[in-house]
Scaffold this motif. Structure first.
Motif, PDB file in Angstrom:
ATOM      1  N   SER A 217       5.317  -3.578   6.254  1.00 39.10           N
ATOM      2  CA  SER A 217       6.409  -2.477   5.179  1.00 39.10           C
ATOM      3  C   SER A 217       7.864  -2.245   6.030  1.00 39.10           C
ATOM      4  O   SER A 217       7.422  -3.258   7.270  1.00 39.10           O
ATOM      5  CB  SER A 217       5.925  -1.183   4.998  1.00 39.10           C
ATOM      6  OG  SER A 217       6.600  -0.605   4.548  1.00 39.10           O
ATOM      7  N   VAL A 251       3.278   0.658   1.022  1.00 38.80           N
ATOM      8  CA  VAL A 251       2.794   1.865   2.002  1.00 38.80           C
ATOM      9  C   VAL A 251       2.064   3.009   1.026  1.00 38.80           C
ATOM     10  O   VAL A 251       0.812   2.362   1.279  1.00 38.80           O
ATOM     11  CB  VAL A 251       3.583   3.207   2.597  1.00 38.80           C
ATOM     12  CG1 VAL A 251       2.719   4.206   3.575  1.00 38.80           C
ATOM     13  CG2 VAL A 251       4.385   1.831   3.720  1.00 38.80           C
ATOM     14  N   THR A 254      -1.480   0.130   0.528  1.00 41.17           N
ATOM     15  CA  THR A 254      -2.605   0.501   1.393  1.00 41.17           C
ATOM     16  C   THR A 254      -3.342   1.719   1.696  1.00 41.17           C
ATOM     17  O   THR A 254      -4.176   2.073   1.746  1.00 41.17           O
ATOM     18  CB  THR A 254      -1.406   1.005   3.186  1.00 41.17           C
ATOM     19  OG1 THR A 254      -0.698  -0.548   2.887  1.00 41.17           O
ATOM     20  CG2 THR A 254      -1.830   0.733   4.238  1.00 41.17           C
ATOM     21  N   TYR A 271      -4.057  -1.134   6.062  1.00 40.06           N
ATOM     22  CA  TYR A 271      -2.777  -0.958   7.085  1.00 40.06           C
ATOM     23  C   TYR A 271      -1.559  -1.400   6.759  1.00 40.06           C
ATOM     24  O   TYR A 271      -0.978  -2.738   6.257  1.00 40.06           O
ATOM     25  CB  TYR A 271      -3.324  -1.417   8.734  1.00 40.06           C
ATOM     26  CG  TYR A 271      -4.319  -1.671   9.564  1.00 40.06           C
ATOM     27  CD1 TYR A 271      -4.850  -0.545  10.158  1.00 40.06           C
ATOM     28  CD2 TYR A 271      -5.459  -2.307   9.213  1.00 40.06           C
ATOM     29  CE1 TYR A 271      -5.701  -0.637  10.495  1.00 40.06           C
ATOM     30  CE2 TYR A 271      -6.716  -2.627   9.708  1.00 40.06           C
ATOM     31  CZ  TYR A 271      -6.714  -2.053  10.361  1.00 40.06           C
ATOM     32  OH  TYR A 271      -8.170  -1.431  11.058  1.00 40.06           O
ATOM     33  N   ALA A 272      -0.112  -0.399   6.450  1.00 39.94           N
ATOM     34  CA  ALA A 272       1.112  -0.872   6.630  1.00 39.94           C
ATOM     35  C   ALA A 272       1.590  -0.757   8.086  1.00 39.94           C
ATOM     36  O   ALA A 272       1.511   0.804   8.804  1.00 39.94           O
ATOM     37  CB  ALA A 272       1.430   0.866   5.572  1.00 39.94           C
ATOM     38  N   HIS A 274       5.388  -0.974  10.193  1.00 40.28           N
ATOM     39  CA  HIS A 274       6.656  -1.208  10.435  1.00 40.28           C
ATOM     40  C   HIS A 274       7.063  -1.976  11.898  1.00 40.28           C
ATOM     41  O   HIS A 274       6.594  -1.484  12.858  1.00 40.28           O
ATOM     42  CB  HIS A 274       7.960  -0.205  10.617  1.00 40.28           C
ATOM     43  CG  HIS A 274       8.777  -0.004  10.875  1.00 40.28           C
ATOM     44  ND1 HIS A 274       9.806  -0.864  10.327  1.00 40.28           N
ATOM     45  CD2 HIS A 274       9.317   0.482  12.154  1.00 40.28           C
ATOM     46  CE1 HIS A 274      10.676  -0.970  10.876  1.00 40.28           C
ATOM     47  NE2 HIS A 274      10.914   0.141  12.458  1.00 40.28           N
ATOM     48  N   TYR A 326       0.026   4.211   8.490  1.00 38.33           N
ATOM     49  CA  TYR A 326       1.043   3.584   8.704  1.00 38.33           C
ATOM     50  C   TYR A 326       1.626   3.072  10.102  1.00 38.33           C
ATOM     51  O   TYR A 326       1.110   4.255  11.309  1.00 38.33           O
ATOM     52  CB  TYR A 326       2.241   4.513   7.713  1.00 38.33           C
ATOM     53  CG  TYR A 326       3.465   3.891   8.363  1.00 38.33           C
ATOM     54  CD1 TYR A 326       4.412   3.089   7.785  1.00 38.33           C
ATOM     55  CD2 TYR A 326       4.185   4.978   9.000  1.00 38.33           C
ATOM     56  CE1 TYR A 326       5.825   2.794   8.262  1.00 38.33           C
ATOM     57  CE2 TYR A 326       5.691   4.611   9.000  1.00 38.33           C
ATOM     58  CZ  TYR A 326       6.404   3.544   8.568  1.00 38.33           C
ATOM     59  OH  TYR A 326       7.354   2.742   9.032  1.00 38.33           O
ATOM     60  N   PRO A 335       3.805   8.557   7.350  1.00 37.74           N
ATOM     61  CA  PRO A 335       4.619   7.591   6.623  1.00 37.74           C
ATOM     62  C   PRO A 335       5.752   8.939   6.068  1.00 37.74           C
ATOM     63  O   PRO A 335       5.824  10.151   6.402  1.00 37.74           O
ATOM     64  CB  PRO A 335       3.904   6.872   5.885  1.00 37.74           C
ATOM     65  CG  PRO A 335       2.528   7.647   5.671  1.00 37.74           C
ATOM     66  CD  PRO A 335       2.563   8.311   7.181  1.00 37.74           C
TER      67      PRO A 335
END
Ligand SMILES: NC(=O)c1ccc[n+]([C@@H]2O[C@H](COP(=O)([O-])OP(=O)(O)OC[C@H]3O[C@@H](n4cnc5c(N)ncnc54)[C@H](OP(=O)(O)O)[C@@H]3O)[C@@H](O)[C@H]2O)c1
Length: 366
Positions: A217, A251, A254, A271-272, A274, A326, A335
């Motif tokens: 994400s 997200v 997820t 899982y998300a 970044h 996240y 998040p």
């Protein structure tokens, strides 16, 4: 003090009025301009925040690659950018890697180069995959499922950002019309995850390590909203908002899917992540890359470091207890409030199932 205030005010104004993207908005009027300015502001601020965070937390973003011989990883968009660096690390773990990309020949060239550069462990196959077409996603899934009865890791990485307005699909009820960010970044991965579930479940072990789905994400999800009234942005299109919506959707997906797996005792974690603000082609065409490429090169994360961030949920033993979270820089982050809205997550999940013609996301036979 006066100078700092002037610079501060100027920075805030610039954040509002300078869109990161080159692609044009469409159908903006009145309140639309305010929404666009708000979205630009959040994207700019979160981008700056993430860049600083990546620098400060550089030391935390480390991972000792475990040996995963005989295990299988599937990755979308693995022949360029951060995805390519993830492929190198998966191979260093001695995994078998299936890459989905649009141009198989150039994907194979990339693999040749990886081997020439001395990464000889693991094995790798390249498959055709175009996330703008759900037909292509289905064809990719059929081939990968036949070649790999067990899939230990699925990395939903392919993505586009700030693309011009485009509707994809529409030629078949199973290939519905979608806005391109929604299709490539979110819905294609939603469908792929559904189709690969039996093989993921085959690989997941209840008591040792679950199979893992990693949705790549972005911190851009903080600027996102799921606009159910115009999800394909046909009435009003803002490239930044379309990107942020798709990343928020990842997200929400997820968190909801992890709950479904837990409730059904299915040994898969979701899982998300970044990856950080990385210097890749994703920023091609943005004003910042055009005007200050040196700044991008100097301050943004190297894609290999972004890949470490993605590898953490994909293979780290310590991520086993972090399903549904996240992550960034190998740590759990909170998040946005919208991403924590369970009602919205369920609504989006059901909407997407209907859109893609999925009757039961988790088939009963599982
Ligand atoms: N770079 C960042 O700062 C950053 C920050 C947050 C999140 N992310 C996320 O990280 C992921 C990877 O981005 P990146 O920075 O590595 O970008 P990139 O260098 O532009 O690579 C994008 C990848 O996605 C693939 N892709 C694009 N459209 C596709 C389609 N229709 N079908 C199949 N594959 C497609 C591309 O494959 P082709 O070779 O076929 O074009 C390429 O492998 C994205 O999901 C992005 O949103 C990146």
């Amino acid at each position: 003090m006066f100078l700092i205030s002037v610079v501060g005010v100027a920075a805030v104004i610039i954040c509002f009025i300078v869109p990161l993207n080159g692609a044009a908005s469409r159908g903006l009027s009145g309140i639309g301009y305010i929404k666009a300015a708000k979205c630009n502001f959040i994207l700019n601020i979160m981008g700056i925040y993430s860049t600083v965070d990546d620098i400060i937390n550089r030391r935390r973003n480390r991972l000792k690659l475990p040996q995963k011989k005989d295990q299988v990883a599937v990755i979308t968009g693995g022949s360029r950018g951060i995805g390519l660096e993830v492929v190198k690390k998966l191979l260093k773990c001695e995994m078998s890697v299936a890459i989905g990309c649009r141009n198989v020949l150039s994907g194979e060239e990339v693999v040749k180069k990886i081997r020439e550069d001395g990464i000889l462990s693991g094995d790798v196959k390249v498959y055709h995959l175009d996330m703008e077409s759900m037909t292509s996603v289905r064809e990719f899934a059929v081939k990968v499922k036949a070649d790999y009865p067990k899939i230990h890791v699925l990395i939903n990485n392919a993505g586009i950002m700030f693309a011009p307005f485009k509707l994809t699909g529409g030629d078949d009820p199973l290939n519905p019309v979608m806005e391109s960010h929604f299709s490539v970044n979110y819905a294609g991965h939603f469908l792929l995850t559904h189709l690969l579930l039996p093989n993921l479940k085959n690989a997941g072990q209840e008591d040792i390590q679950h199979a893992r789905v990693v949705n790549v994400s972005s911190i851009a999800h903080f600027a996102g909203d799921i606009n159910f009234e115009d999800i394909a942005s046909e009435k009003c299109y803002m490239p930044g908002a379309a990107y942020a919506q798709s990343k928020l959707a990842q997200v929400l997906f997820t968190r909801h899917l992890e709950k479904l797996f837990q409730d059904s005792d299915i040994p898969i974690h979701v899982y998300a992540v970044h990856p950080g603000v990385c210097d890749t082609d994703l920023f091609k065409g943005t004003y910042i890359k055009k005007a200050m490429p040196w700044l991008v090169h100097f301050f943004f994360k190297h894609p290999a470091r972004g890949a470490t961030t993605i590898m953490f949920p994909a293979v780290a033993p310590t991520a086993e207890s972090l399903g549904g979270t996240y992550l960034s820089n190998c740590e759990v982050y909170t998040p946005s409030a919208s991403a924590r809205d369970d009602t919205k997550a369920k609504e989006l999940f059901n909407y997407t199932c209907t859109l893609l013609g999925i009757e039961q996301f988790i088939p009963q036979v599982l």
